[in-house]
Each structure stands twice: as C-alpha cells, then as structure tokens.
Design an enzyme around this catalytic site. Structure first.
Site, PDB file in Angstrom:
ATOM      1  NE  ARG A 214      -3.128  -1.855   3.266  1.00 27.80           N
ATOM      2  CZ  ARG A 214      -3.055  -2.367   3.809  1.00 27.80           C
ATOM      3  NH1 ARG A 214      -3.983  -3.118   3.351  1.00 27.80           N
ATOM      4  NH2 ARG A 214      -2.298  -3.117   5.155  1.00 27.80           N
ATOM      5  CG  PHE A 230     -11.695  -7.747  -5.922  1.00 31.83           C
ATOM      6  CD1 PHE A 230     -12.264  -7.992  -6.293  1.00 31.83           C
ATOM      7  CD2 PHE A 230     -10.750  -6.672  -6.820  1.00 31.83           C
ATOM      8  CE1 PHE A 230     -12.472  -8.017  -7.323  1.00 31.83           C
ATOM      9  CE2 PHE A 230     -10.760  -7.888  -8.686  1.00 31.83           C
ATOM     10  CZ  PHE A 230     -11.889  -8.418  -8.744  1.00 31.83           C
ATOM     11  CG  ASP A 252     -15.477  -5.311  -1.735  1.00 28.03           C
ATOM     12  OD1 ASP A 252     -14.468  -5.200  -1.367  1.00 28.03           O
ATOM     13  OD2 ASP A 252     -16.305  -6.235  -1.192  1.00 28.03           O
ATOM     14  CG  ASP A 301      -5.765  -7.040  -2.498  1.00 23.56           C
ATOM     15  OD1 ASP A 301      -5.298  -7.879  -2.610  1.00 23.56           O
ATOM     16  OD2 ASP A 301      -5.846  -6.080  -1.221  1.00 23.56           O
ATOM     17  CB  CYS A 341      -4.323 -12.652  -1.783  1.00 22.16           C
ATOM     18  SG  CYS A 341      -5.577 -13.876  -2.300  1.00 22.16           S
TER      19      CYS A 341
END
Length: 400
Positions: A214, A230, A252, A301, A341
C-alpha cells in the site's frame, strides 16, 4: 506415559528433511506407543534417526506438524515463551509494530496458529488441533513478552472460524478469550487511520500483509485518477487519497465492506476525494470501459481465486480476465498494481498469466517492481505454504 514414536517409510520425509514442517499421512510407516490426536510425538526416520517432535492428528492429511528438530527439546511453557519472544524480537527489527502479525504459523515455528496485533488488541486464529491445545499458554506468554516492552493488551479475540478447521476434525469458533471489549479498534498505518472490526471483518479483521505494498503505490498517486478494485475496507484507495490523488473510486461486492470503507474515508477527511461503490468488479469493469473511463492508476487486489490445486485452471481464467479488464482502463503511461494472494497461484503461473493478459489486449507492461507480503508474514524457505502473496506494479505502454 512415554510419548509415541512415529517412524517414516523408507524414502519418505523429503520435505521434512529439506526444512519443511509437515509430515503427510502417506509418509508414515508405523507408530509405536499410544497417543491421542493432538499429542506431541517423536518422529524418526526409517532407520531410527530422530528427526524431532511435533503434534499428530489422524483426522488430518497433514498428519504431523513439527514443533522442533532438537531431539532433547521438550514442548513446555518455557519452549513456547522462547518461540513467542523470538517472533516478537524479529518484528521489532523489521516492521512498524503498532499493528502487525506477531505469529505467522509455520514461518515462526509455531505451526497452525496466527496472531495479529491491532493496537492494543490481539486476534488469534488457531487452525490445527495440537496447537489449539497450546493456544492459551501461547497467548499468556505473548502477553508477558509484550508487557516487558510496556505494551498492555486490553483484549483478545479468537477468529478460528475458517473451514480448514473442519479438516482437522475441529469445530469452527469465534469469540472472546477472556473479558469482552469493544471489537472496533482504531489503527494507523502509513499515515492512514482505519477502524478495524476484529469480530466481523474478513479473516482477522484487516489485511496486514499488504502494508508496504500500500505504501509503494503512494508515490504513483499524486494528482492521479485512481481505481481500486476489490477494495475491502478501502486500504489501497485511502493510501492513494493521502498521497494526493485527484479522485479515487474504490469498488467491492460487499455492502458491509463498502460501508466500513466509507467511514474510513471520513476518518481521514478524504470523503470528498475517495468514494466507494458496491458492485461486482467483473461486471463493472466492462461498463467502465464501454463508457470510455480511463485511470492513471488501477489497483487489482482480488480475493484468492483458488484455495486448492484442483481449481487452479479456473483461477487462471479469472486472473487473466480481471487483468485484461484492468489494463484496458489504464491510460497510456499509467500504472497497474496487481496481485494474487493464493499460494496455489505461484509466482511463475501468476507471471505467465499477466503476460497472457497483456498480450491479449495488445499492451506492453514495463515492470516497476515486484513485491511479496509484508515481512511480518515471513517466507520460510522450504515451507512453501508461507509464500503466498505476489504483487506487481507495471507501467502500461500502448504507443511505444
């Protein structure tokens, strides 16, 4: 009663011998002695050589998780205190510890348990039966170690509600450990303030692993139009805002996440610059493209599109599509920040998928940097499960 002894088959235990911490069910030859699931057992190679101690669970494919390779080491309170003290000493050297992950399971040689610190609150996730039995001692040791540095923990909340507990023969659980407290906790990171909901937020309440990623996007965002996909509770979007972005849209699919992100924007006096929208990103991006929208910075993300090897092919399609859509929305010379991730979407596969996405939309990507998870989520070599976050920043080149 003496501990049981687990003897590996000849030729097995290759991962363990290379530095890993797991023994799978099909690697075990015989077990001598009696035990209950969750007990500490001694692990021997086929020829009798002792390889260390770990806890066993016959309900799990990961049959044994190793706690020590020292044949003389007993797993007692002093042992746990040393493990916790080592974990905290490491964090003090390498990260801002106001909020950080203090224990990261196997990578801190405490397999199956994660402990995050949000200001003066601890959030615990216990995912294996053996470590669950030691959980209260580990927490007590951590409180003591932090107290030595003048840090008083006002509350502990358990978020052991992941499905993986079912594979260990355990029930999912969430609730207070000790006295109840306000589970909305304010933290500060990279100059941004957040309210973290440790009770009902995703995972342990906030994704600490992206802390320095970030921070890395801040330098790109001054005077920029930014799209954060996201966004969860708005962390990348708010870092863009504090860096001086012209305007930011965070998207989101979760209404509760968007509501929390909107509150976080107000907490930082960014409500006029950073806006949030509840929408499915896969549906929204084609509409933005059709409307002619272009951004200086696009951030992707997404949640893990795969949590098993069997679903990797579908995940590749998802990552390819979302990156194709994202690249199309970046102006020529603008920047794309994109990540995965998922442990099963490894570095090579993710990199290959990004290259295919860029080729499909006739763009070249100029790599600015490649990053992984914040170092309070250390990557233990030979423990592959500890390396999961892949994060790229690219410049998008169309006309060159």
């Amino acid at each position: 009663m003496s501990e049981a002894v687990v003897i590996l088959k000849k030729g097995e235990g290759r991962s363990l011998k290379a530095g890993g911490l797991w023994v799978y069910d099909n690697e075990i030859g015989t077990i001598m002695g009696t035990f209950q699931n969750g007990d500490i057992v001694a692990v021997h190679d086929f020829d009798g050589y002792m390889m260390g101690r770990g806890f066993i669970n016959q309900k799990s494919k990961i049959r044994i998780r190793m706690m020590t390779r020292d044949k003389d080491q007993q797993i007692d309170r002093d042992f746990l205190r040393r493990r916790v003290r080592d974990a905290w000493a490491y964090r003090k050297k390498i990260v801002d510890t106001s909020s950080c992950r203090i224990v990261f399971g196997e990578a801190d040689f405490l397999p199956g348990i994660v402990i995050d610190k949000f200001s003066d609150v601890l959030v615990v996730e216990s995912l294996a039966l053996g470590i669950d039995r030691l959980k209260m001692d580990i927490i007590a040791c951590l409180r003591e170690v932090l107290e030595e540095d003048g840090i008083r923990i006002r509350g502990v909340y358990e978020r052991s509600d992941a499905k993986v507990r079912l594979q260990e023969g355990m029930e999912r659980f969430k609730g207070f450990i000790g006295e109840a407290f306000d589970t909305n906790v304010e933290i500060a990171e990279n100059g941004v303030r957040y309210m973290v909901d440790v009770k009902d937020g995703q995972k342990t309440g906030f994704f600490l692993d992206q802390k320095y990623n970030r921070l890395a996007i801040q330098k790109l965002c001054k005077g920029a139009r930014v799209l954060d996909c996201f966004t969860h509770t708005g962390s990348f979007a708010l870092n863009a805002g504090v860096a001086g972005a012209l305007d930011v849209l965070g998207v989101d699919a979760s209404e509760s996440a968007v509501a929390q992100a909107t509150k976080n924007a107000a907490l930082n006096n960014l409500q006029d610059i950073v806006k949030f929208q509840c929408a499915d990103v896969f549906d929204l991006l084609p509409r933005l493209e059709e409307a002619g929208a272009r951004y200086d910075v696009v951030i992707l993300d997404p949640p893990a599109f795969t949590k098993s090897r069997s679903s990797v092919k579908n995940a590749i399609k998802g990552y390819r599509e979302i990156n194709m859509r994202g690249i199309k929305l970046v102006r020529d010379g603008g920047f794309l920040a994109t990540c995965s991730c998922s442990h099963f979407m490894d570095y090579e596969l993710f990199t290959q998928t990004l290259a295919q996405a860029a080729k499909s939309v006739h763009c070249r990507l100029r790599q600015v940097e490649y990053r992984t998870q914040s170092p309070d989520h250390p990557i233990l070599w030979n423990a592959e499960e500890s390396y999961y976050l892949k994060f790229y920043i690219f410049q998008v080149c169309r006309k060159n």
